[in-house]
Design a protein around this motif. Structure first.
Motif, PDB file in Angstrom:
ATOM      1  N   ASP A  78       2.996  -9.625   1.698  1.00  0.00           N
ATOM      2  CA  ASP A  78       4.051 -10.406   2.345  1.00  0.00           C
ATOM      3  C   ASP A  78       3.827 -10.579   3.839  1.00  0.00           C
ATOM      4  O   ASP A  78       4.737 -10.986   4.564  1.00  0.00           O
ATOM      5  CB  ASP A  78       5.410  -9.744   2.103  1.00  0.00           C
ATOM      6  CG  ASP A  78       5.451  -8.300   2.592  1.00  0.00           C
ATOM      7  OD1 ASP A  78       4.372  -7.750   2.892  1.00  0.00           O
ATOM      8  OD2 ASP A  78       6.556  -7.722   2.664  1.00  0.00           O
ATOM      9  N   ALA A  79       2.620 -10.274   4.314  1.00  0.00           N
ATOM     10  CA  ALA A  79       2.327 -10.372   5.750  1.00  0.00           C
ATOM     11  C   ALA A  79       1.480 -11.604   6.026  1.00  0.00           C
ATOM     12  O   ALA A  79       0.777 -12.114   5.144  1.00  0.00           O
ATOM     13  CB  ALA A  79       1.606  -9.122   6.234  1.00  0.00           C
ATOM     14  N   GLY A  80       1.534 -12.095   7.265  1.00  0.00           N
ATOM     15  CA  GLY A  80       0.659 -13.172   7.686  1.00  0.00           C
ATOM     16  C   GLY A  80      -0.781 -12.694   7.735  1.00  0.00           C
ATOM     17  O   GLY A  80      -1.058 -11.492   7.690  1.00  0.00           O
ATOM     18  N   TRP A  81      -1.715 -13.642   7.849  1.00  0.00           N
ATOM     19  CA  TRP A  81      -3.129 -13.271   7.773  1.00  0.00           C
ATOM     20  C   TRP A  81      -3.522 -12.268   8.842  1.00  0.00           C
ATOM     21  O   TRP A  81      -4.296 -11.350   8.572  1.00  0.00           O
ATOM     22  CB  TRP A  81      -4.004 -14.525   7.869  1.00  0.00           C
ATOM     23  CG  TRP A  81      -4.046 -15.163   9.233  1.00  0.00           C
ATOM     24  CD1 TRP A  81      -3.295 -16.201   9.675  1.00  0.00           C
ATOM     25  CD2 TRP A  81      -4.883 -14.778  10.341  1.00  0.00           C
ATOM     26  NE1 TRP A  81      -3.603 -16.507  10.976  1.00  0.00           N
ATOM     27  CE2 TRP A  81      -4.578 -15.654  11.413  1.00  0.00           C
ATOM     28  CE3 TRP A  81      -5.861 -13.796  10.536  1.00  0.00           C
ATOM     29  CZ2 TRP A  81      -5.204 -15.558  12.649  1.00  0.00           C
ATOM     30  CZ3 TRP A  81      -6.496 -13.699  11.771  1.00  0.00           C
ATOM     31  CH2 TRP A  81      -6.165 -14.575  12.814  1.00  0.00           C
ATOM     32  N   LYS A  82      -2.980 -12.404  10.039  1.00  0.00           N
ATOM     33  CA  LYS A  82      -3.379 -11.533  11.137  1.00  0.00           C
ATOM     34  C   LYS A  82      -2.917 -10.103  10.895  1.00  0.00           C
ATOM     35  O   LYS A  82      -3.697  -9.146  11.021  1.00  0.00           O
ATOM     36  CB  LYS A  82      -2.810 -12.065  12.448  1.00  0.00           C
ATOM     37  CG  LYS A  82      -3.283 -11.332  13.695  1.00  0.00           C
ATOM     38  CD  LYS A  82      -2.686 -12.000  14.937  1.00  0.00           C
ATOM     39  CE  LYS A  82      -3.063 -11.260  16.201  1.00  0.00           C
ATOM     40  NZ  LYS A  82      -2.427 -11.875  17.388  1.00  0.00           N
ATOM     41  N   ASP A  83      -1.646  -9.928  10.533  1.00  0.00           N
ATOM     42  CA  ASP A  83      -1.119  -8.593  10.258  1.00  0.00           C
ATOM     43  C   ASP A  83      -1.759  -7.992   9.007  1.00  0.00           C
ATOM     44  O   ASP A  83      -2.023  -6.788   8.949  1.00  0.00           O
ATOM     45  CB  ASP A  83       0.398  -8.638  10.093  1.00  0.00           C
ATOM     46  CG  ASP A  83       1.130  -8.903  11.395  1.00  0.00           C
ATOM     47  OD1 ASP A  83       0.546  -8.642  12.469  1.00  0.00           O
ATOM     48  OD2 ASP A  83       2.279  -9.368  11.351  1.00  0.00           O
ATOM     49  N   ALA A  84      -2.003  -8.842   8.006  1.00  0.00           N
ATOM     50  CA  ALA A  84      -2.607  -8.351   6.768  1.00  0.00           C
ATOM     51  C   ALA A  84      -4.027  -7.864   7.007  1.00  0.00           C
ATOM     52  O   ALA A  84      -4.429  -6.805   6.512  1.00  0.00           O
ATOM     53  CB  ALA A  84      -2.591  -9.452   5.707  1.00  0.00           C
ATOM     54  N   LEU A  85      -4.798  -8.624   7.771  1.00  0.00           N
ATOM     55  CA  LEU A  85      -6.172  -8.224   8.055  1.00  0.00           C
ATOM     56  C   LEU A  85      -6.197  -6.954   8.900  1.00  0.00           C
ATOM     57  O   LEU A  85      -7.005  -6.055   8.661  1.00  0.00           O
ATOM     58  CB  LEU A  85      -6.910  -9.353   8.773  1.00  0.00           C
ATOM     59  CG  LEU A  85      -8.378  -9.068   9.126  1.00  0.00           C
ATOM     60  CD1 LEU A  85      -9.176  -8.747   7.871  1.00  0.00           C
ATOM     61  CD2 LEU A  85      -8.997 -10.248   9.857  1.00  0.00           C
ATOM     62  N   ARG A  86      -5.303  -6.878   9.867  1.00  0.00           N
ATOM     63  CA  ARG A  86      -5.239  -5.677  10.705  1.00  0.00           C
ATOM     64  C   ARG A  86      -4.926  -4.447   9.857  1.00  0.00           C
ATOM     65  O   ARG A  86      -5.557  -3.386  10.002  1.00  0.00           O
ATOM     66  CB  ARG A  86      -4.172  -5.846  11.794  1.00  0.00           C
ATOM     67  CG  ARG A  86      -4.178  -4.769  12.861  1.00  0.00           C
ATOM     68  CD  ARG A  86      -3.115  -5.055  13.914  1.00  0.00           C
ATOM     69  NE  ARG A  86      -3.306  -4.249  15.106  1.00  0.00           N
ATOM     70  CZ  ARG A  86      -2.874  -2.996  15.236  1.00  0.00           C
ATOM     71  NH1 ARG A  86      -2.225  -2.418  14.229  1.00  0.00           N
ATOM     72  NH2 ARG A  86      -3.097  -2.325  16.353  1.00  0.00           N
ATOM     73  N   ALA A  87      -3.963  -4.572   8.945  1.00  0.00           N
ATOM     74  CA  ALA A  87      -3.604  -3.453   8.082  1.00  0.00           C
ATOM     75  C   ALA A  87      -4.769  -3.070   7.176  1.00  0.00           C
ATOM     76  O   ALA A  87      -5.031  -1.877   6.945  1.00  0.00           O
ATOM     77  CB  ALA A  87      -2.380  -3.816   7.243  1.00  0.00           C
ATOM     78  N   CYS A  88      -5.481  -4.063   6.685  1.00  0.00           N
ATOM     79  CA  CYS A  88      -6.622  -3.818   5.803  1.00  0.00           C
ATOM     80  C   CYS A  88      -7.720  -3.048   6.531  1.00  0.00           C
ATOM     81  O   CYS A  88      -8.268  -2.073   6.011  1.00  0.00           O
ATOM     82  CB  CYS A  88      -7.143  -5.153   5.294  1.00  0.00           C
ATOM     83  SG  CYS A  88      -8.427  -5.047   4.032  1.00  0.00           S
ATOM     84  N   VAL A  89      -8.034  -3.476   7.743  1.00  0.00           N
ATOM     85  CA  VAL A  89      -9.087  -2.830   8.521  1.00  0.00           C
ATOM     86  C   VAL A  89      -8.692  -1.405   8.903  1.00  0.00           C
ATOM     87  O   VAL A  89      -9.506  -0.474   8.824  1.00  0.00           O
ATOM     88  CB  VAL A  89      -9.406  -3.660   9.779  1.00  0.00           C
ATOM     89  CG1 VAL A  89     -10.313  -2.890  10.721  1.00  0.00           C
ATOM     90  CG2 VAL A  89     -10.060  -4.981   9.389  1.00  0.00           C
ATOM     91  N   LEU A  90      -7.437  -1.199   9.288  1.00  0.00           N
ATOM     92  CA  LEU A  90      -7.001   0.148   9.665  1.00  0.00           C
ATOM     93  C   LEU A  90      -6.924   1.067   8.450  1.00  0.00           C
ATOM     94  O   LEU A  90      -7.152   2.280   8.571  1.00  0.00           O
ATOM     95  CB  LEU A  90      -5.659   0.087  10.382  1.00  0.00           C
ATOM     96  CG  LEU A  90      -5.694  -0.591  11.757  1.00  0.00           C
ATOM     97  CD1 LEU A  90      -4.310  -0.576  12.402  1.00  0.00           C
ATOM     98  CD2 LEU A  90      -6.715   0.088  12.672  1.00  0.00           C
ATOM     99  N   ALA A  91      -6.640   0.514   7.270  1.00  0.00           N
ATOM    100  CA  ALA A  91      -6.688   1.317   6.052  1.00  0.00           C
ATOM    101  C   ALA A  91      -8.125   1.759   5.765  1.00  0.00           C
ATOM    102  O   ALA A  91      -8.367   2.894   5.327  1.00  0.00           O
ATOM    103  CB  ALA A  91      -6.130   0.524   4.870  1.00  0.00           C
ATOM    104  N   ALA A  92      -9.071   0.857   6.027  1.00  0.00           N
ATOM    105  CA  ALA A  92     -10.481   1.218   5.865  1.00  0.00           C
ATOM    106  C   ALA A  92     -10.870   2.316   6.842  1.00  0.00           C
ATOM    107  O   ALA A  92     -11.622   3.237   6.508  1.00  0.00           O
ATOM    108  CB  ALA A  92     -11.363  -0.014   6.061  1.00  0.00           C
ATOM    109  N   ARG A  93     -10.336   2.235   8.050  1.00  0.00           N
ATOM    110  CA  ARG A  93     -10.644   3.271   9.044  1.00  0.00           C
ATOM    111  C   ARG A  93     -10.109   4.631   8.601  1.00  0.00           C
ATOM    112  O   ARG A  93     -10.767   5.658   8.792  1.00  0.00           O
ATOM    113  CB  ARG A  93     -10.070   2.884  10.399  1.00  0.00           C
ATOM    114  CG  ARG A  93     -10.451   3.855  11.509  1.00  0.00           C
ATOM    115  CD  ARG A  93     -10.014   3.350  12.873  1.00  0.00           C
ATOM    116  NE  ARG A  93     -10.352   4.304  13.913  1.00  0.00           N
ATOM    117  CZ  ARG A  93     -11.548   4.424  14.480  1.00  0.00           C
ATOM    118  NH1 ARG A  93     -12.539   3.640  14.084  1.00  0.00           N
ATOM    119  NH2 ARG A  93     -11.780   5.311  15.424  1.00  0.00           N
ATOM    120  N   GLU A  94      -8.921   4.651   8.013  1.00  0.00           N
ATOM    121  CA  GLU A  94      -8.377   5.913   7.504  1.00  0.00           C
ATOM    122  C   GLU A  94      -9.295   6.498   6.440  1.00  0.00           C
ATOM    123  O   GLU A  94      -9.485   7.718   6.372  1.00  0.00           O
ATOM    124  CB  GLU A  94      -6.973   5.679   6.938  1.00  0.00           C
ATOM    125  CG  GLU A  94      -5.918   5.385   7.988  1.00  0.00           C
ATOM    126  CD  GLU A  94      -5.767   6.511   8.997  1.00  0.00           C
ATOM    127  OE1 GLU A  94      -5.766   7.687   8.575  1.00  0.00           O
ATOM    128  OE2 GLU A  94      -5.683   6.224  10.214  1.00  0.00           O
TER     129      GLU A  94
END
Length: 232
Positions: A78-94
């Protein structure tokens, strides 16, 4: 505890069990501790039994990192592309922080596995669903580079550990000779607990670079940028 070990030893051997045990071993003792012999000992089997599930050490390492990547949380729908991509990348970092050896395996792979390609495909889909052109997405993914998997590649090869602090006299000489470098380098301490790999790639620095990149991509998207127009 002994009964648990006995039950584990009697459990049927499978590819997933081999890989998960190898991931646990790497998490506990580091990547260099992972060998077919050590893995067989932990599983309670002879080393040859492992080769029914992984052909060689490289296939074992690929499978281990596939498990790590497969466990990365998907981007919010339910997020825009920018927030969704940021969340995806930070999940990968975790995931990289939970499994610090995985970065080394990713950087050494000769070719991406289907699991890695699926992760990359899903990342690209976030941008395309957001309305970004294929052209802009192509260049954005190049700019993101290893950051898509939650870490930044250093321009230098780090040593086995942090460099020792210079003596007071050497520090004074450095400050006098290179005042601007020293002022910037010492302006903010890095959080060693959130560094992926070696160097100064802590969470704050990583998010700072990621946000700069995403802001730039957003600006280009809003302006209708294309590489052909820029080249002209």
């Amino acid at each position: 505890m002994a009964q648990q070990d006995e039950r584990a030893a009697r459990a049927p051997l499978s590819r997933e069990r081999v890989l998960r045990t190898a991931v646990d071993l790497a998490d506990e003792q580091g990547l260099d501790a992972v060998s077919m012999r050590r893995l067989a000992e932990r599983l309670g089997v002879v080393p040859m039994a492992l080769y029914k599930h992984v052909a060689n050490k490289d296939q074992l390492l690929d499978g281990m990192v596939d498990l790590v990547v497969a466990g990365i949380a998907p981007p919010p729908k339910d997020a825009g592309w920018k927030d969704a991509l940021r969340a995806c990348v930070l999940a990968a970092r975790e995931a990289m922080l939970r499994h610090p050896w995985a970065r080394r395996v990713l950087e050494a792979q000769a070719a991406p596995t289907p699991v890695l390609l699926a992760y990359t495909d899903a990342t690209i889909a976030v941008l395309l669903r957001g309305g970004l052109s294929v052209d802009l997405v192509h260049h954005a993914m190049h700019a993101l580079g290893s950051g898509a998997f939650g870490f930044s590649q250093e321009l230098h090869q780090p040593g086995p550990g942090p460099a020792p602090a210079p003596s007071p006299s050497v520090a004074a000489q450095l400050a006098a000779a290179f005042p601007h470098v020293v002022a910037v380098a010492t302006s903010r301490p890095h959080d060693a607990g959130s560094v992926v790999g070696a160097g100064c790639d802590d969470r704050f620095e990583f998010e700072f670079g990621l946000d700069l990149l995403l802001d730039g991509v957003e600006r280009l998207h809003a302006a209708g940028w294309s590489s052909s127009a820029d080249a002209g």
